[in-house]
Scaffold this motif. Sequence first.
Motif, PDB file in Angstrom:
ATOM      1  N   ARG A   3      38.221  10.715  86.888  1.00  7.69           N
ATOM      2  CA  ARG A   3      36.954  10.507  86.598  1.00  7.69           C
ATOM      3  C   ARG A   3      36.253  11.524  86.002  1.00  7.69           C
ATOM      4  NH1 ARG A   3      36.015   6.649  91.111  1.00  7.69           N
ATOM      5  NH2 ARG A   3      36.398   4.785  90.375  1.00  7.69           N
ATOM      6  N   GLN A   4      36.253  12.807  86.585  1.00  7.96           N
ATOM      7  CA  GLN A   4      35.773  14.171  86.041  1.00  7.96           C
ATOM      8  C   GLN A   4      36.396  14.329  84.425  1.00  7.96           C
ATOM      9  OE1 GLN A   4      33.705  15.510  88.246  1.00  7.96           O
ATOM     10  NE2 GLN A   4      33.029  16.736  86.246  1.00  7.96           N
ATOM     11  N   GLN A   5      37.585  14.056  84.481  1.00 12.26           N
ATOM     12  CA  GLN A   5      38.485  14.197  83.132  1.00 12.26           C
ATOM     13  C   GLN A   5      37.802  13.250  82.051  1.00 12.26           C
ATOM     14  OE1 GLN A   5      42.468  13.794  83.255  1.00 12.26           O
ATOM     15  NE2 GLN A   5      42.704  14.837  80.933  1.00 12.26           N
ATOM     16  N   ALA A  31      26.955   7.598  82.510  1.00 15.51           N
ATOM     17  CA  ALA A  31      26.091   7.329  83.670  1.00 15.51           C
ATOM     18  C   ALA A  31      26.973   6.635  84.752  1.00 15.51           C
ATOM     19  CB  ALA A  31      24.875   6.645  83.072  1.00 15.51           C
ATOM     20  N   SER A  32      27.761   5.544  84.225  1.00 21.42           N
ATOM     21  CA  SER A  32      28.466   4.690  85.302  1.00 21.42           C
ATOM     22  C   SER A  32      29.569   5.800  85.835  1.00 21.42           C
ATOM     23  CB  SER A  32      29.212   3.568  84.373  1.00 21.42           C
ATOM     24  OG  SER A  32      30.178   2.991  85.488  1.00 21.42           O
ATOM     25  N   THR A  33      30.176   6.673  85.103  1.00 18.90           N
ATOM     26  CA  THR A  33      31.242   7.552  85.735  1.00 18.90           C
ATOM     27  C   THR A  33      30.615   8.513  86.757  1.00 18.90           C
ATOM     28  OG1 THR A  33      32.436   7.182  83.440  1.00 18.90           O
ATOM     29  CG2 THR A  33      33.100   9.276  85.100  1.00 18.90           C
ATOM     30  N   ARG A  34      29.498   8.864  86.098  1.00 16.14           N
ATOM     31  CA  ARG A  34      28.509   9.808  87.113  1.00 16.14           C
ATOM     32  C   ARG A  34      28.464   9.228  88.548  1.00 16.14           C
ATOM     33  NH1 ARG A  34      25.145  12.529  82.639  1.00 16.14           N
ATOM     34  NH2 ARG A  34      26.442  14.526  82.316  1.00 16.14           N
ATOM     35  N   LEU A  39      29.699   8.280  94.247  1.00 14.85           N
ATOM     36  CA  LEU A  39      30.190   7.787  95.295  1.00 14.85           C
ATOM     37  C   LEU A  39      31.451   8.064  96.035  1.00 14.85           C
ATOM     38  CD1 LEU A  39      29.716   3.882  94.418  1.00 14.85           C
ATOM     39  CD2 LEU A  39      28.407   5.104  96.204  1.00 14.85           C
ATOM     40  N   ASP A  40      32.302   8.590  95.134  1.00 17.17           N
ATOM     41  CA  ASP A  40      33.706   9.351  95.606  1.00 17.17           C
ATOM     42  C   ASP A  40      33.371  10.445  96.459  1.00 17.17           C
ATOM     43  OD1 ASP A  40      35.091   7.514  94.493  1.00 17.17           O
ATOM     44  OD2 ASP A  40      35.785   8.876  92.689  1.00 17.17           O
ATOM     45  N   ALA A  61      23.401   8.123  94.506  1.00 14.62           N
ATOM     46  CA  ALA A  61      24.129   7.222  93.997  1.00 14.62           C
ATOM     47  C   ALA A  61      23.131   5.901  93.737  1.00 14.62           C
ATOM     48  CB  ALA A  61      25.226   6.716  94.660  1.00 14.62           C
ATOM     49  N   GLN A  62      22.349   5.709  94.780  1.00 15.74           N
ATOM     50  CA  GLN A  62      21.285   4.414  94.680  1.00 15.74           C
ATOM     51  C   GLN A  62      20.357   4.584  93.655  1.00 15.74           C
ATOM     52  OE1 GLN A  62      19.277   3.904  98.367  1.00 15.74           O
ATOM     53  NE2 GLN A  62      19.425   1.462  98.128  1.00 15.74           N
TER      54      GLN A  62
END
Length: 181
Positions: A3-5, A31-34, A39-40, A61-62
């Motif tokens: 996800r970071q990549q 935004a979704s990836t962040r 969450l990870d 995250a919330q």
Amino acid sequence: GRRQQALAYFSKAREREQNAYRADKWVDLIASTRYWLTLDEADAAAARADWARAEALYRRAQQQDPASVYAVLGLGDVALGRGELGEAERRYRQARRMAPANESAVRGLVRVYERTSPQAAMAFLDGLPARLRQPFLALRTRLELDQLTAQADAAVARDDWPAAAQALGRAQTLAPDDAWL
């Protein structure tokens, strides 16, 4: 894992995008990836029982996505990990309101009720609609078997052999292949 990549690629694509409509899509992907990265990180903190860090990350995250159930479930897990059963129950109930068929919310509530009373956990499971109860049938059976063996042990301690035999007979009906019953 990557996800970071992906976030770096999405950011570059957004910077290069000339079309405003497509640029908005990149912003949404970023935004979704962040959110999922947060969450990870929160899940990793919870796995280490770093409850303060996990809570802070689930709260972030919330804020990033208030409509998503996953941060709420994470906050329930944090409360449960801390032994705050009332808060855990409140969070899992909130998650069920957001996503009524979410098995993780149901599982969280069962874990809360197991800690207070196996009977409460069984009553909760028994009150679920059949489609939600199905994944928890083995758990429901285990809870009942635990209750019946505890009843049998208590009866043996009182020298009440008929009550012990009755409890073990009911347990054997639930688990006919269990050699220990």
